[in-house]
Write a protein that holds these residues in place. Structure first.
Motif, PDB file in Angstrom:
ATOM      1  N   GLY A 234      -0.947   1.314   4.584  1.00 22.12           N
ATOM      2  CA  GLY A 234      -2.000   0.318   4.751  1.00 22.12           C
ATOM      3  C   GLY A 234      -2.034  -0.672   3.592  1.00 22.12           C
ATOM      4  O   GLY A 234      -2.170  -1.885   3.788  1.00 22.12           O
ATOM      5  N   GLN A 235      -1.876  -0.133   2.372  1.00 19.83           N
ATOM      6  CA  GLN A 235      -1.862  -1.017   1.196  1.00 19.83           C
ATOM      7  C   GLN A 235      -0.672  -1.956   1.227  1.00 19.83           C
ATOM      8  O   GLN A 235      -0.799  -3.157   1.007  1.00 19.83           O
ATOM      9  CB  GLN A 235      -1.805  -0.180  -0.087  1.00 19.83           C
ATOM     10  N   PHE A 236       0.505  -1.383   1.513  1.00 18.38           N
ATOM     11  CA  PHE A 236       1.718  -2.201   1.485  1.00 18.38           C
ATOM     12  C   PHE A 236       1.671  -3.304   2.539  1.00 18.38           C
ATOM     13  O   PHE A 236       2.042  -4.451   2.281  1.00 18.38           O
ATOM     14  CB  PHE A 236       2.960  -1.325   1.696  1.00 18.38           C
ATOM     15  N   GLU A 237       1.216  -2.945   3.723  1.00 16.65           N
ATOM     16  CA  GLU A 237       1.186  -3.922   4.822  1.00 16.65           C
ATOM     17  C   GLU A 237      -0.095  -4.761   4.798  1.00 16.65           C
ATOM     18  O   GLU A 237      -0.264  -5.648   5.637  1.00 16.65           O
ATOM     19  CB  GLU A 237       1.319  -3.217   6.182  1.00 16.65           C
ATOM     20  N   MET A 238      -0.981  -4.481   3.871  1.00 16.76           N
ATOM     21  CA  MET A 238      -2.251  -5.193   3.781  1.00 16.76           C
ATOM     22  C   MET A 238      -2.991  -5.179   5.122  1.00 16.76           C
ATOM     23  O   MET A 238      -3.504  -6.195   5.578  1.00 16.76           O
ATOM     24  CB  MET A 238      -2.021  -6.623   3.296  1.00 16.76           C
ATOM     25  N   MET A 239      -2.994  -3.991   5.737  1.00 16.30           N
ATOM     26  CA  MET A 239      -3.696  -3.846   7.023  1.00 16.30           C
ATOM     27  C   MET A 239      -5.161  -3.487   6.740  1.00 16.30           C
ATOM     28  O   MET A 239      -5.465  -2.786   5.804  1.00 16.30           O
ATOM     29  CB  MET A 239      -3.047  -2.727   7.856  1.00 16.30           C
TER      30      MET A 239
ATOM     31  N   THR B  97       0.592  15.796  15.396  1.00 17.10           N
ATOM     32  CA  THR B  97      -0.370  16.248  14.395  1.00 17.10           C
ATOM     33  C   THR B  97      -0.738  15.034  13.544  1.00 17.10           C
ATOM     34  O   THR B  97       0.078  14.116  13.391  1.00 17.10           O
ATOM     35  CB  THR B  97       0.241  17.404  13.563  1.00 17.10           C
ATOM     36  N   PRO B  98      -1.975  14.988  13.009  1.00  9.58           N
ATOM     37  CA  PRO B  98      -2.428  13.774  12.311  1.00  9.58           C
ATOM     38  C   PRO B  98      -1.507  13.370  11.150  1.00  9.58           C
ATOM     39  O   PRO B  98      -0.980  14.228  10.440  1.00  9.58           O
ATOM     40  CB  PRO B  98      -3.810  14.166  11.785  1.00  9.58           C
ATOM     41  N   ILE B  99      -1.339  12.069  10.987  1.00 11.62           N
ATOM     42  CA  ILE B  99      -0.627  11.526   9.831  1.00 11.62           C
ATOM     43  C   ILE B  99      -1.531  11.712   8.613  1.00 11.62           C
ATOM     44  O   ILE B  99      -2.710  11.341   8.660  1.00 11.62           O
ATOM     45  CB  ILE B  99      -0.327  10.033  10.051  1.00 11.62           C
ATOM     46  N   PRO B 100      -1.022  12.316   7.523  1.00 10.17           N
ATOM     47  CA  PRO B 100      -1.866  12.536   6.337  1.00 10.17           C
ATOM     48  C   PRO B 100      -2.460  11.230   5.810  1.00 10.17           C
ATOM     49  O   PRO B 100      -1.818  10.173   5.878  1.00 10.17           O
ATOM     50  CB  PRO B 100      -0.884  13.126   5.318  1.00 10.17           C
ATOM     51  N   ASP B 101      -3.657  11.330   5.265  1.00  9.45           N
ATOM     52  CA  ASP B 101      -4.342  10.143   4.754  1.00  9.45           C
ATOM     53  C   ASP B 101      -3.551   9.462   3.646  1.00  9.45           C
ATOM     54  O   ASP B 101      -3.567   8.232   3.527  1.00  9.45           O
ATOM     55  CB  ASP B 101      -5.729  10.533   4.215  1.00  9.45           C
ATOM     56  N   SER B 102      -2.845  10.251   2.823  1.00  6.57           N
ATOM     57  CA  SER B 102      -2.100   9.665   1.706  1.00  6.57           C
ATOM     58  C   SER B 102      -1.024   8.698   2.237  1.00  6.57           C
ATOM     59  O   SER B 102      -0.803   7.623   1.671  1.00  6.57           O
ATOM     60  CB  SER B 102      -1.452  10.764   0.871  1.00  6.57           C
ATOM     61  N   ILE B 103      -0.362   9.083   3.310  1.00 10.24           N
ATOM     62  CA  ILE B 103       0.662   8.216   3.903  1.00 10.24           C
ATOM     63  C   ILE B 103       0.008   6.989   4.528  1.00 10.24           C
ATOM     64  O   ILE B 103       0.447   5.852   4.352  1.00 10.24           O
ATOM     65  CB  ILE B 103       1.473   9.001   4.955  1.00 10.24           C
ATOM     66  N   ARG B 104      -1.064   7.243   5.257  1.00  5.37           N
ATOM     67  CA  ARG B 104      -1.807   6.158   5.900  1.00  5.37           C
ATOM     68  C   ARG B 104      -2.237   5.100   4.873  1.00  5.37           C
ATOM     69  O   ARG B 104      -2.110   3.895   5.102  1.00  5.37           O
ATOM     70  CB  ARG B 104      -3.037   6.766   6.579  1.00  5.37           C
TER      71      ARG B 104
ATOM     72  N   LEU C  33       8.352   3.042  -0.111  1.00  8.76           N
ATOM     73  CA  LEU C  33       6.947   3.430  -0.257  1.00  8.76           C
ATOM     74  C   LEU C  33       6.801   4.836  -0.834  1.00  8.76           C
ATOM     75  O   LEU C  33       5.678   5.363  -0.915  1.00  8.76           O
ATOM     76  CB  LEU C  33       6.236   3.354   1.098  1.00  8.76           C
ATOM     77  N   GLY C  34       7.930   5.464  -1.205  1.00  2.00           N
ATOM     78  CA  GLY C  34       7.863   6.806  -1.774  1.00  2.00           C
ATOM     79  C   GLY C  34       7.600   7.879  -0.741  1.00  2.00           C
ATOM     80  O   GLY C  34       7.117   8.971  -1.061  1.00  2.00           O
TER      81      GLY C  34
END
Lengths: 154, 154, 154, 154
Positions: free
Chosen positions: B149-154, B138-145, B57-58
């Motif tokens: 989310g895209q990869f897992e189609m959540m 500390t919050p997970i950055p939105d870019s990672i989220r 996922l980079g």
């Protein structure tokens, strides 16, 4: 309230229940590129502790006996990481049987760093006694049940 | 009913959810005196799968970046052993993010043996994003989220 | 002149003699706190290569056969480290039999990093065929000698 | 005559030269499917012994100091296997510096099993001090040379 369901009633009380500890020193080959003890090796320490616990109770030969019809297998294992551990640290690995059922036992684990007075990790796992031929679970012999019951004062 | 609370709704459906697999071949040095893959090394395979998932996922550079102020740490890991694994077997190790919270993610793992059409082990674990200086979550950055989310189609 | 007595006549010519290679990817658990592949694990790769070499020649069953009266044991191993190796690198591990004596064989090893066109390590080691009961060296069977001789075109 | 060129004048005399030993207990995860200590892990014990030797002489911090311009790297390692070692055996791992050159040192290793009064393995290896930026060998500082010379009475 505890974050780990198997820690009861609280971490401090739970940690005092352990009656068997072995000492383990962190090898350099067990660290990883993040600079600390690799996550995987906590389970090697649990395993080493578990086998020394059984040896302490005189039960290790039964486990490693190739001629026995039954053998205990690990059904599951879990570890909760609390503090990082570093190269050459001396650890105390505690093991206890929390519960004995008909054919399975639940073991609890603790990894403690005396020099820093810190709990580094806690864990649990299930061991199941199986018949080597059928692969099915089979009762734990009374002799083993008694030895463990006496040691753990259950 | 499933024996493992995180397997839902049932093993077959759960196993189909994995969208990322990596191949791992069992090394001789990973076996033990019981003649099979040592229990500990299933966690090495989970770890290898997890890091290759992030790489896919980079996201791996973020994890290993020494200059970053935050880093994801493994909070807990568990493995349920279903079938013994032997030297030189080729395994498919599946990894997926099951859930993303504010500062933590739950990952699921599967170890599958194609040649025997067998699930050898299943597992799960939590990763927490922490601030390196304070050690606090500390919050997970939105870019990672978003990437996950895209990869897992959540 | 070569720095390693077993590399002859020179590294480039020596490296071309290998007829068997297997692929190995560096696992994160195999790195250490210095940030690279731990020195110890090069030997795990040699071992994995050696066993896959024997498997490739149809000789692995003989090695792992518990009922056999003889078995090959590792008498010695050495590794010369040339370049550091990092997490997730894909390696080609080459193995060849350099010499077969009455009861022993000398194997050579090479670890090559295709993506960097670099030799990371070279090594050698002796395997001795022993009688399990007496522990003494015993002749290598002609069938094995022939298979290896044919494969290596010795 | 010795079978190993670096053992001189004979094994018994050579073995008496060691002034530093550390204790290591064989972990179950370090055994393999042949039922004994895996060949690879002898090198993990050499490494652990080497680092504890350096620690004993107050030199470990220099080795692990990320800010230092130089660092010692392992150039080569070899092990000669003499006796099989089993789970839970207590070993004494001896380390000594046999020779110090301008930028490199030769270390010798011995693995001894007290309970069986047996030498299980012997080994040697070269460490080279390198400049981290250039990767080239660089002189060993006089302070290190003196500490080792004093300890080894060279």
């Amino acid at each position: 309230l505890s974050r780990y369901p198997f820690i009861e009633p609280d971490m401090e009380t739970w940690a005092k229940k352990f009656r068997f500890y072995t000492e383990i020193k962190v090898r350099f080959s067990e660290t990883d590129a993040l600079g600390h003890l690799n996550n995987v090796n906590y389970f090697a320490y649990f395993e080493q502790g578990r086998l020394e616990y059984l040896e302490h109770l005189g039960l290790l030969n039964i486990l490693l006996d190739r001629n026995s019809e039954t053998m205990p297998v690990t059904a599951n294992l879990e570890c909760h990481y609390i503090a990082q551990v570093y190269f050459n640290e001396k650890l105390k690995v505690g093991v206890r049987v929390n519960q004995i059922g008909r054919s399975s036992m639940e073991l609890h684990y603790i990894i403690y760093i005396p020099a820093r007075d810190l709990i580094a990790a806690v864990g649990r796992g299930t061991i199941v006694n199986i018949n080597k031929n059928t692969g099915k679970s089979t009762p734990i012999p009374d002799s083993i049940r008694e030895k463990i019951g006496q040691f753990e004062m259950m």
